[in-house]
Scaffold this active site. Structure first.
Site, PDB file in Angstrom:
ATOM      1  N   HIS A 308      45.415  15.486  78.913  1.00  0.00           N
ATOM      2  CA  HIS A 308      46.229  15.011  77.949  1.00  0.00           C
ATOM      3  C   HIS A 308      45.788  14.697  76.426  1.00  0.00           C
ATOM      4  O   HIS A 308      44.573  14.478  76.508  1.00  0.00           O
ATOM      5  CB  HIS A 308      46.790  13.535  78.283  1.00  0.00           C
ATOM      6  CG  HIS A 308      48.161  13.005  77.737  1.00  0.00           C
ATOM      7  ND1 HIS A 308      48.210  12.308  76.573  1.00  0.00           N
ATOM      8  CD2 HIS A 308      49.392  13.060  78.251  1.00  0.00           C
ATOM      9  CE1 HIS A 308      49.367  12.230  76.745  1.00  0.00           C
ATOM     10  NE2 HIS A 308      50.238  12.545  77.212  1.00  0.00           N
ATOM     11  N   ASP A 366      52.662  14.199  85.139  1.00  0.00           N
ATOM     12  CA  ASP A 366      53.447  15.405  85.656  1.00  0.00           C
ATOM     13  C   ASP A 366      52.780  15.730  87.178  1.00  0.00           C
ATOM     14  O   ASP A 366      53.496  16.612  87.639  1.00  0.00           O
ATOM     15  CB  ASP A 366      53.421  16.710  84.909  1.00  0.00           C
ATOM     16  CG  ASP A 366      54.177  16.227  83.232  1.00  0.00           C
ATOM     17  OD1 ASP A 366      55.572  15.678  83.601  1.00  0.00           O
ATOM     18  OD2 ASP A 366      53.919  16.653  82.487  1.00  0.00           O
TER      19      ASP A 366
HETATM   20  N1  ACO Z   1      42.876  22.675  82.807  1.00  0.00           N
HETATM   21  C1  ACO Z   1      41.868  23.556  82.420  1.00  0.00           C
HETATM   22  N2  ACO Z   1      41.273  23.279  81.210  1.00  0.00           N
HETATM   23  C2  ACO Z   1      41.839  22.195  80.180  1.00  0.00           C
HETATM   24  C3  ACO Z   1      42.936  21.559  80.692  1.00  0.00           C
HETATM   25  C4  ACO Z   1      43.597  21.934  82.033  1.00  0.00           C
HETATM   26  N3  ACO Z   1      44.805  21.259  82.294  1.00  0.00           N
HETATM   27  N4  ACO Z   1      43.515  20.822  79.565  1.00  0.00           N
HETATM   28  C5  ACO Z   1      42.450  20.885  78.887  1.00  0.00           C
HETATM   29  N5  ACO Z   1      41.638  21.964  79.111  1.00  0.00           N
HETATM   30  C6  ACO Z   1      40.447  22.124  78.429  1.00  0.00           C
HETATM   31  C7  ACO Z   1      40.718  23.118  77.302  1.00  0.00           C
HETATM   32  O1  ACO Z   1      40.598  24.430  77.590  1.00  0.00           O
HETATM   33  C8  ACO Z   1      39.839  22.716  76.198  1.00  0.00           C
HETATM   34  O2  ACO Z   1      38.504  23.213  76.336  1.00  0.00           O
HETATM   35  P1  ACO Z   1      37.572  23.770  75.456  1.00  0.00           P
HETATM   36  O3  ACO Z   1      37.222  22.394  74.518  1.00  0.00           O
HETATM   37  O4  ACO Z   1      36.282  24.341  76.090  1.00  0.00           O
HETATM   38  O5  ACO Z   1      38.420  24.549  74.435  1.00  0.00           O
HETATM   39  C9  ACO Z   1      39.674  21.175  76.403  1.00  0.00           C
HETATM   40  O6  ACO Z   1      40.136  20.871  77.935  1.00  0.00           O
HETATM   41  C10 ACO Z   1      40.709  20.570  75.480  1.00  0.00           C
HETATM   42  O7  ACO Z   1      41.883  20.795  75.596  1.00  0.00           O
HETATM   43  P2  ACO Z   1      43.011  21.257  74.463  1.00  0.00           P
HETATM   44  O8  ACO Z   1      44.127  22.084  74.780  1.00  0.00           O
HETATM   45  O9  ACO Z   1      42.381  21.314  73.122  1.00  0.00           O
HETATM   46  O10 ACO Z   1      43.710  19.853  74.374  1.00  0.00           O
HETATM   47  P3  ACO Z   1      45.086  19.133  73.833  1.00  0.00           P
HETATM   48  O11 ACO Z   1      44.717  17.945  73.566  1.00  0.00           O
HETATM   49  O12 ACO Z   1      45.373  20.045  72.695  1.00  0.00           O
HETATM   50  O13 ACO Z   1      45.938  19.465  75.092  1.00  0.00           O
HETATM   51  C11 ACO Z   1      47.356  19.501  76.837  1.00  0.00           C
HETATM   52  C12 ACO Z   1      46.566  18.467  75.855  1.00  0.00           C
HETATM   53  C13 ACO Z   1      48.273  20.393  76.274  1.00  0.00           C
HETATM   54  C14 ACO Z   1      48.101  18.398  77.764  1.00  0.00           C
HETATM   55  C15 ACO Z   1      46.374  20.171  77.967  1.00  0.00           C
HETATM   56  O14 ACO Z   1      45.567  19.329  78.457  1.00  0.00           O
HETATM   57  C16 ACO Z   1      47.220  21.258  78.953  1.00  0.00           C
HETATM   58  O15 ACO Z   1      47.610  22.113  78.644  1.00  0.00           O
HETATM   59  N6  ACO Z   1      47.567  20.432  80.144  1.00  0.00           N
HETATM   60  C17 ACO Z   1      48.191  21.026  81.019  1.00  0.00           C
HETATM   61  C18 ACO Z   1      49.641  21.001  80.843  1.00  0.00           C
HETATM   62  C19 ACO Z   1      50.124  19.818  81.211  1.00  0.00           C
HETATM   63  O16 ACO Z   1      49.755  19.051  82.428  1.00  0.00           O
HETATM   64  N7  ACO Z   1      50.856  19.207  80.323  1.00  0.00           N
HETATM   65  C20 ACO Z   1      51.606  17.844  80.440  1.00  0.00           C
HETATM   66  C21 ACO Z   1      51.144  16.870  79.423  1.00  0.00           C
HETATM   67  S1  ACO Z   1      51.950  15.385  79.764  1.00  0.00           S
HETATM   68  C22 ACO Z   1      53.311  15.365  79.014  1.00  0.00           C
HETATM   69  O17 ACO Z   1      53.568  16.077  78.044  1.00  0.00           O
HETATM   70  C23 ACO Z   1      54.209  14.636  79.719  1.00  0.00           C
END
Ligand code: ACO
Length: 431
Positions: A308, A366
């Site tokens: 998140h 989720d």
């Molecule tokens: N699985 C594996 N790796 C992950 C995940 C994940 N679910 N989420 C983040 N990471 C990693 C990224 O690859 C990144 O790694 P890096 O620093 O080596 O590049 C690091 O963690 C940070 O991730 P970002 O994408 O930069 O974080 P951001 O804050 O932009 O994204 C998000 C947050 C979009 C929710 C992300 O965690 C994600 O895609 N999660 C899966 C989708 C999901 O569950 N979304 C629901 C969110 S809650 C809602 O909207 C109700």
């Protein structure tokens, strides 16, 4: 804004610029850069708004490190436990917990607006039967501005109030009809002596050929899901609603924009994606393979329902939903549900894995919601529409707050331009 006593100094070459720091009632201070361009001729650069507060608000507060979510100061776990969705709607909209009489009046206003203009039924029929219900909802909610002209003047506070009640009341009807349409069953009209969650369940699952009794366990679980998704401060869809509204667009158009944004798998679409992922994993022995894939930089796969932007601790809504999943499945007599077993073991393995620990990736709202919704009988395509029903009150509350603010300006970000500089047009024969 709360306090405005401190300042930050920014040194750019020989220039020293002083910028006010505002203190919130909770959370991090913010540096006010609104005068920066006029003072120094530079912009700030923050794609994805990772460090930028886009507005001030009094509705919802999240402490991502503590894993705390407060609506008007009240913790979400207390609201999920002791309150119910329409009371939380009142709280979000008006800022305080209602008295018995106020709640009764509010519930009456919502339940007397649950029907749709009959002409809208023809609008539904224009969609293909295999359309995703989110596609139908985006279209139908946008079209509300063509059916409810008397509540589109945003300068009139009474019309804003009517539009708010209409949206909260009609959204379950729209979502249920979108579902019925895709499965080829007749629309079930709302029944106003039922509570909000029971009415929604009935509109989704009743058929004219049979009596339908609402199961109180499912109704309570539905209400809790609505409550947990009601608002989440300046997330992507809420910011979309605010940005759309900043141009003066009507409320139905703005909420349709919010629904469109919510649909994406990185936001509200993650509940559908998460359940599909759990099904694809299928059995506990396959979890390590998926954890390895999630950690692989060359593989686009991510653990859905994990991570998140704001929470760097367990999402408090996920904690409530995990408990709720146990309760609902036990009460329905399906506690040995294989998906719940995969989810729990996946959570356990990820929380003990260095990659997820270092990146502070925890289950989000989720992760468990899809398991409950599926046990209740909803197909995965309805998960995000249900999120949209719940979040409507959050979008509306934030929209009302914004419209009532006399300082509000059209949202218009700047850019870091990296394209070509001025050059002359070349005639086609000379290219
Ligand atoms: N699985 C594996 N790796 C992950 C995940 C994940 N679910 N989420 C983040 N990471 C990693 C990224 O690859 C990144 O790694 P890096 O620093 O080596 O590049 C690091 O963690 C940070 O991730 P970002 O994408 O930069 O974080 P951001 O804050 O932009 O994204 C998000 C947050 C979009 C929710 C992300 O965690 C994600 O895609 N999660 C899966 C989708 C999901 O569950 N979304 C629901 C969110 S809650 C809602 O909207 C109700």
């Amino acid at each position: 804004m709360a306090g405005k006593s401190k300042t930050a100094k920014l040194i750019i070459g020989a220039n020293e610029i002083e910028l006010p720091i505002h203190s919130p009632s909770a959370g991090a201070n913010v540096i006010d850069v609104t005068t920066l361009y006029n003072q120094a001729g530079v912009f700030t650069y923050d794609p994805g708004f990772t460090s930028t507060a886009s507005c001030d608000s009094t509705i919802t507060f999240i402490d991502g490190y503590k894993g705390e979510l407060l609506h008007r100061g009240y913790p979400i776990d207390q609201l999920a436990d002791k309150s119910h969705y329409l009371e939380v709607c009142f709280l979000l909209l008006y800022g305080y917990l209602p008295t018995g009489a106020e709640l009764e009046d509010f519930e009456h206003r919502v339940t007397t607006h649950t029907m749709l203009h009959e002409q809208m039924m023809y609008f539904f029929r224009g969609f293909r039967r295999d359309a995703h219900p989110m596609a139908v909802m985006t279209g139908v909610v946008g079209a509300m501005s063509a059916f409810y002209h008397d509540s589109t003047d945003i300068t009139d506070s009474w019309q804003r109030e009517v539009a708010s009640i209409r949206l909260i009341a009609k959204m379950p009807t729209i979502a249920a009809m979108a579902y019925k349409y895709t499965i080829g069953q007749p629309f079930v009209y709302p029944l106003n002596n039922l509570d909000y969650a029971s009415n929604f369940l009935r509109m989704c699952f009743a058929v004219p050929a049979e009596e339908y009794q609402v199961n109180p366990i499912l109704s309570r679980a539905m209400d809790r899901i609505f409550t947990l998704h009601a608002d989440h401060e300046q997330n992507a869809s809420t910011s979309t609603v605010r940005l759309a509204s900043s141009s003066g667009a009507n409320p139905f158009a703005c909420i349709a924009a919010g629904i469109a944004c919510l649909w994406g798998p990185a936001h509200g679409g993650a509940n559908q994606a998460c359940l599909e992922m759990l099904k694809e994993i299928g059995t506990v022995d396959r979890i390590p393979e998926y954890i390895t894939r999630a950690k692989d930089k060359d593989d686009p796969f991510r653990l859905m329902g994990f991570g998140h932007r704001v929470y760097k601790n367990i999402d408090p809504r996920a904690r409530v939903l995990k408990k709720s999943a146990d309760e609902v499945l036990e009460l329905l007599g399906i506690e040995d549900n294989p998906l719940l077993q995969v989810a729990k073991e996946l959570e356990n393995m990820a929380l003990n894995d260095q990659y997820f620990i270092e990146k502070k990736l925890f289950p989000n709202v989720d992760f468990y919601s899809g398991i409950i919704l599926e046990a209740m009988g909803f197909p995965t395509s309805m998960f995000t529409p249900i999120f949209a029903v719940s979040r409507t009150v959050g979008w509306i509350s934030q929209w009302k707050e914004m419209i009532a603010d006399p300082q509000v300006k059209i949202g218009r970000p700047r850019q870091l331009y990296l394209g070509e500089t001025l050059r002359d047009y070349v005639d086609i024969e000379n290219r």
